[in-house]
Design an enzyme around this catalytic site. Structure first.
Site, PDB file in Angstrom:
ATOM      1  N   ASP A 129      78.024  31.453  29.599  1.00 29.58           N
ATOM      2  CA  ASP A 129      76.972  31.886  30.494  1.00 29.58           C
ATOM      3  C   ASP A 129      76.035  32.826  29.735  1.00 29.58           C
ATOM      4  OD1 ASP A 129      75.863  32.342  33.236  1.00 29.58           O
ATOM      5  OD2 ASP A 129      77.867  31.644  33.797  1.00 29.58           O
ATOM      6  N   ASP A 231      71.688  31.646  33.219  1.00 32.08           N
ATOM      7  CA  ASP A 231      71.604  32.243  34.537  1.00 32.08           C
ATOM      8  C   ASP A 231      70.152  32.537  34.934  1.00 32.08           C
ATOM      9  OD1 ASP A 231      73.316  33.440  36.681  1.00 32.08           O
ATOM     10  OD2 ASP A 231      72.201  35.253  36.165  1.00 32.08           O
ATOM     11  N   GLU A 285      70.130  27.317  35.155  1.00 39.08           N
ATOM     12  CA  GLU A 285      70.336  27.438  36.585  1.00 39.08           C
ATOM     13  C   GLU A 285      68.927  27.383  37.171  1.00 39.08           C
ATOM     14  OE1 GLU A 285      72.473  30.278  39.900  1.00 39.08           O
ATOM     15  OE2 GLU A 285      71.364  31.207  38.292  1.00 39.08           O
ATOM     16  N   HIS A 360      80.854  28.809  41.503  1.00 43.86           N
ATOM     17  CA  HIS A 360      81.321  30.153  41.883  1.00 43.86           C
ATOM     18  C   HIS A 360      80.399  30.838  42.891  1.00 43.86           C
ATOM     19  CE1 HIS A 360      78.216  30.784  38.979  1.00 43.86           C
ATOM     20  NE2 HIS A 360      78.191  32.071  39.266  1.00 43.86           N
ATOM     21  N   ASP A 361      79.221  30.269  43.152  1.00 37.88           N
ATOM     22  CA  ASP A 361      78.301  30.852  44.135  1.00 37.88           C
ATOM     23  C   ASP A 361      78.356  30.113  45.462  1.00 37.88           C
ATOM     24  OD1 ASP A 361      77.322  32.714  42.329  1.00 37.88           O
ATOM     25  OD2 ASP A 361      75.668  31.439  41.681  1.00 37.88           O
TER      26      ASP A 361
HETATM   27  O1  TEU Z   1      72.974  33.104  40.686  1.00 39.48           O
HETATM   28  C1  TEU Z   1      71.651  33.235  41.122  1.00 39.48           C
HETATM   29  C2  TEU Z   1      71.542  32.858  42.495  1.00 39.48           C
HETATM   30  O2  TEU Z   1      70.711  32.078  42.830  1.00 39.48           O
HETATM   31  C3  TEU Z   1      72.564  33.418  43.399  1.00 39.48           C
HETATM   32  O3  TEU Z   1      72.339  34.750  43.531  1.00 39.48           O
HETATM   33  C4  TEU Z   1      72.460  32.733  44.655  1.00 39.48           C
HETATM   34  O4  TEU Z   1      71.229  32.941  45.219  1.00 39.48           O
HETATM   35  C5  TEU Z   1      73.454  33.268  45.562  1.00 39.48           C
HETATM   36  O5  TEU Z   1      74.683  33.235  44.953  1.00 39.48           O
HETATM   37  C6  TEU Z   1      73.487  32.425  46.778  1.00 39.48           C
HETATM   38  O6  TEU Z   1      74.441  32.938  47.604  1.00 39.48           O
HETATM   39  C7  TEU Z   1      73.319  33.583  39.449  1.00 39.48           C
HETATM   40  C8  TEU Z   1      74.828  33.581  39.307  1.00 39.48           C
HETATM   41  O7  TEU Z   1      75.299  32.266  39.402  1.00 39.48           O
HETATM   42  C9  TEU Z   1      75.415  34.477  40.348  1.00 39.48           C
HETATM   43  O8  TEU Z   1      76.819  34.456  40.343  1.00 39.48           O
HETATM   44  C10 TEU Z   1      74.920  35.872  40.066  1.00 39.48           C
HETATM   45  O9  TEU Z   1      75.362  36.730  41.078  1.00 39.48           O
HETATM   46  C11 TEU Z   1      73.394  35.932  39.998  1.00 39.48           C
HETATM   47  O10 TEU Z   1      72.837  34.891  39.218  1.00 39.48           O
HETATM   48  C12 TEU Z   1      72.955  37.200  39.334  1.00 39.48           C
HETATM   49  O11 TEU Z   1      73.230  37.145  37.978  1.00 39.48           O
END
Ligand code: TEU
Length: 586
Positions: A129, A231, A285, A360-361
Site C-alpha cells: 500500500d 491509496d 484506489e 478492508h473498507d
Molecule cells: O480509503 C479511502 C476511502 O475512500 C475510504 O475512506 C472510504 O471512503 C471509506 O472507507 C468508506 O467507508 C483509503 C483506505 O482504503 C482506507 O482504509 C483509509 O482509511 C483511507 O484511504 C485513508 O487513508
C-alpha cells in the site's frame, strides 16, 4: 441522518455514475497486450487480522510467513498487503509516521525481508500500500512543519494562515465535525486533512515532497517488491487557492477534491522517475473516478498507472443521501449488471479493469452481495466467486471471502474499533442525533469493521488467530466457518475458490476474452459470454434465493460444464437459488 455533507460525500464516492448507455458487447479485446498483472489474481491481506505469531492479539509479519503455504495453496498470484509501516494507528496504518520502518506491532525490517523472500520463494508476488495523499501528524515532516511558518518543512503540508480568515469549507471523512481544516495555535494557522485530524494532507505541489516520495518508493522497489496499490491517489493534487464550493451541490464535488489540476502531471512524473524503471504493477484506489475519466489514469499510452479500482459498484444498493445504509429491499440486479458491463466496455480497446466485491473498507462480500443465511451462505459465496473469476478484469479478492466469512454485525459501539464508525457516532451524539439508528446501519452493512475481524483458521480458541486477546472480536461462527474444516471438505467454499482460480488460470478466454452481456433485463440472472479465438464460455449466475429461468438463446444440449456450485452440475435453463454454472459452448 441527512445533511449537505452526506449528500456530497456520497455523490463523490459514487461519482462514476455518469449516465451513458452501456455497450452490451465489448469489441476488439483480442488485441489486448498480454501482461502478467492482467493474468493475476490478487489476494488482499489485512495484516492486523491475518495471523498473530506472538500473542499480542495483533496480526503480524511472522504470522503471514507462517501462513504462506496456505496462501500459495489458493492458486493466487499476487498478495496485496495493507500498510505495514510505522504508525500510531489512528486509522490502522493509513497514518504513517515513518515510510521506511515497520509498524512495531507487525515486527521488524528483518521480518519484512524474510516475508518478501518467502513470498518470492513460492513464486508469488507482493504489492504494498502506498499512502501518500497524507501521512501521520507524528511523521517528522509534520512535526517540523508545524514548528514555525519558516520551517524548511512548512510547505510539505497545506497551511492556511489564520489572519486570512477561515479557509473555504472542505469536508473530512473521519473528523468529528467533518471539518478538514484543523486550527493549530502554535503558528496560528489551519492545516488540511481530508481524513482524520492525525492524517495531514501532503502538499504535492511542492516538488521536494514529490522527490521524497519517489525516493521512498525506490527504497521498497529496490528491495524487490512487485508494485503498489495507491491509496486515494486521485486526490493528491489540490487547487491551493481552495476556492469556495457552491452553496448548492451540483455534482462538482470532485473538482474540489479529486482530479486536481496536476494529478496527471504528477503521475506521469512518478511513472517516468520510478514506475517505468521496474517490472511492477500499479493500481490506483480510484476514488471519485468515473468511466468517463478512468482512461486518463490507465491508458498505457499515457504512461501513468496500470489499473484503477472504482467505487461505483461498492456504492450501489445504498439508500440515496444516507451514509452507507443498505436499502432494506436489497439491490436491483439489472442496475448491478449495467455497472459492471459499462466498466467492462471502457477497457475494450485500452487500459485494463479491476473487479472486487469487498475489501478492508467494505462489509463482507457474502453478506452484502449474496446471502449469509445458513441455507444460502455457501451457495451464494461460490456464486459471487464465480462472477469475480470470470469477468474480464484483474480480480482483487479479500482474505476470508474464500471461506465465506460474514459480517460480524456488532450491536454495541464498544465493540467497534474503526475511526470512521467511532467518529461518526460521536458526531451524531454531539448533535443529539439517533445513535441507535446509526449503529443499526453500521451493523447491517456500513461498518468497515464488518470486514476486519480476524481470519478464521480453525475451531480453536480465537479461531486460531491468536493465543492472546484479539484487537477486535472474532466472529463466533468460526466454529464452523474456518480453514481447517473447509480444507478437508471437497465441497467447501474454500475448495470451490481454489478450483475457480485454477479454471481462470487455465482458460485464457476467461482472462482476455471479449465479454458480452446477455438478457440484460432479467431481474434474477446475470448471464454473459466470454469469447476468444473462437472459444466460447457461457456464465450463468442466479443472484436470487428463488429458482429462475435463464434466457440466453443458446442451445445447452451440447454444452460442457466446466464448474458449478451445486453437486453434479448439469447444463440447465432453470437455475436453483444462487446457482452458478460455467459452460463451454463450442
Ligand atoms: O480509503 C479511502 C476511502 O475512500 C475510504 O475512506 C472510504 O471512503 C471509506 O472507507 C468508506 O467507508 C483509503 C483506505 O482504503 C482506507 O482504509 C483509509 O482509511 C483511507 O484511504 C485513508 O487513508
Amino acid at each position: 441522518m441527512k445533511s449537505f455533507f452526506l449528500t456530497v460525500l456520497t455523490a463523490f464516492l459514487l461519482s462514476g455514475v455518469t449516465i451513458r448507455s452501456f455497450g452490451q458487447q465489448s469489441p476488439g479485446s483480442e488485441g489486448t497486450e498480454k501482461k502478467w498483472w492482467k493474468e493475476s489474481v490478487v489476494y488482499q491481506i489485512y495484516p492486523r487480522s491475518f495471523k498473530d505469531s506472538d500473542g499480542d492479539g495483533i496480526g503480524d509479519l511472522k504470522g503471514i510467513v507462517q501462513k504462506l503455504d496456505y496462501v500459495k495453496s489458493l492458486g493466487i498470484d499476487v498478495i496485496w498487503l495493507n500498510p505495514i509501516y510505522a504508525s500510531p494507528n489512528a486509522d490502522n496504518g493509513y497514518d504513517i509516521s515513518d515510510y521506511q520502518a515497520i509498524m512495531k506491532e507487525f515486527g521488524t525490517m528483518a521480518d519484512f525481508d524474510l516475508l518478501l523472500a518467502e513470498i518470492h520463494k513460492r513464486g508469488l508476488k507482493v504489492i504494498m500500500d502506498l499512502v501518500v495523499n497524507h501521512c501521520s501528524d507524528e511523521h517528522i515532516w509534520f512535526q517540523e512543519s508545524r514548528k514555525s511558518r519558516t520551517n524548511p518543512y512548512r510547505d510539505y503540508f497545506h497551511w492556511w494562515n489564520a489572519e486570512r480568515g477561515k479557509p473555504a469549507a472542505r469536508y473530512s471523512f473521519f473528523d468529528v465535525n467533518n471539518d478538514a481544516w484543523k486550527y493549530d495555535s502554535l503558528t496560528n494557522a489551519y492545516y488540511l486533512h481530508y481524513f482524520g485530524d492525525k492524517q495531514p494532507d501532503l502538499n504535492w505541489e511542492n516538488p521536494q515532497v514529490r522527490q521524497e516520495i519517489f525516493k521512498m518508493m525506490r527504497f521498497w522497489l529496490d528491495k524487490g517488491i512487485d508494485g503498489f496499490r495507491m491509496d486515494v491517489i486521485t486526490i493528491i493534487s489540490k487547487d491551493t487557492s481552495f476556492p469556495a464550493m457552491p452553496a448548492v451541490y451540483q455534482g462538482q464535488w470532485d473538482k474540489f477534491y479529486a482530479n486536481g489540476p496536476h494529478v496527471h502531471d504528477y503521475l506521469k512524473e512518478m511513472n517516468r522517475e520510478v514506475l517505468s524503471k521496474y517490472n511492477i504493477m500499479s493500481v490506483a484506489e480510484g476514488m471519485g473516478v468515473s468511466t468517463q475519466d478512468v482512461l486518463n489514469f490507465v491508458d498505457a499510452d499515457r504512461k501513468e498507472l496500470n489499473m484503477a479500482y472504482h467505487f461505483e459498484g461498492m456504492g450501489y444498493g445504498y439508500l440515496p443521501n444516507e451514509w452507507k445504509t443498505p436499502d432494506p429491499k436489497g439491490y436491483d440486479l439489472v442496475g448491478f449488471k449495467k455497472i459492471y458491463s459499462r466498466w467492462d466496455s471502457v477497457f475494450a480497446e485500452k487500459g485494463w479493469g479491476t473487479i472486487y466485491l469487498g475489501n478492508h473498507d467494505q462489509p463482507r462480500m457474502v453478506t452484502r452481495w449474496g446471502n449469509d443465511s445458513p441455507a444460502y451462505r455457501e451457495y451464494s459465496s461460490k456464486m459471487l466467486t464465480t462472477f469475480l473469476m470470470t469477468m474480464r478484469a484483474t480480480p482483487y479478492y479479500y482474505f476470508g471471502d474464500e471461506l465465506g466469512m460474514t459480517n460480524i454485525k456488532f450491536n454495541k459501539i464498544q465493540d467497534y474499533r474503526d475511526i470512521e464508525t467511532l467518529n461518526m457516532y460521536q458526531k451524531i451524539k454531539n448533535e443529539g442525533g439517533d445513535t441507535l439508528a446509526f449503529i443499526q446501519n453500521q451493523k447491517n452493512g456500513g461498518a468497515r469493521d464488518n470486514g476486519r475481524t480476524p481470519m478464521q483458521w480453525a475451531n480453536q480458541p480465537q479461531a486460531g488467530f491468536t493465543s492472546g486477546t484479539p484487537w477486535i472480536k472474532v466472529n463466533p461462527n468460526f466454529v464452523t466457518i474456518n480453514v481447517e474444516s473447509e480444507d478437508r471438505d471437497p465441497g467447501s467454499v474454500l475448495n470451490y475458490f481454489r478450483r475457480m482460480v485454477k479454471l481462470r488460470k487455465t482458460k485464457p478466454v476467461l482472462i482476455y476474452g471479449k465479454y458480452t452481456l446477455l438478457d440484460p433485463d432479467n431481474p434474477s440472472i446475470y448471464s454473459y459470454v466470454r469469447e476468444l479465438n473462437g472459444k466460447k464460455i457461457l456464465v450463468l449466475l442466479n443472484f436470487k434465493s428463488q429458482d429462475a429461468r435463464v434466457n440466453t438463446g443458446f442451445d445447452l444440449s451440447k454444452a460442457k460444464v466446466l464448474i458449478g456450485n451445486y453437486k453434479n452440475p448439469a447444463p440447465s435453463q432453470l437455475l436453483r437459488p444462487y446457482e452458478a454454472l460455467v459452460l463451454e459452448i463450442n
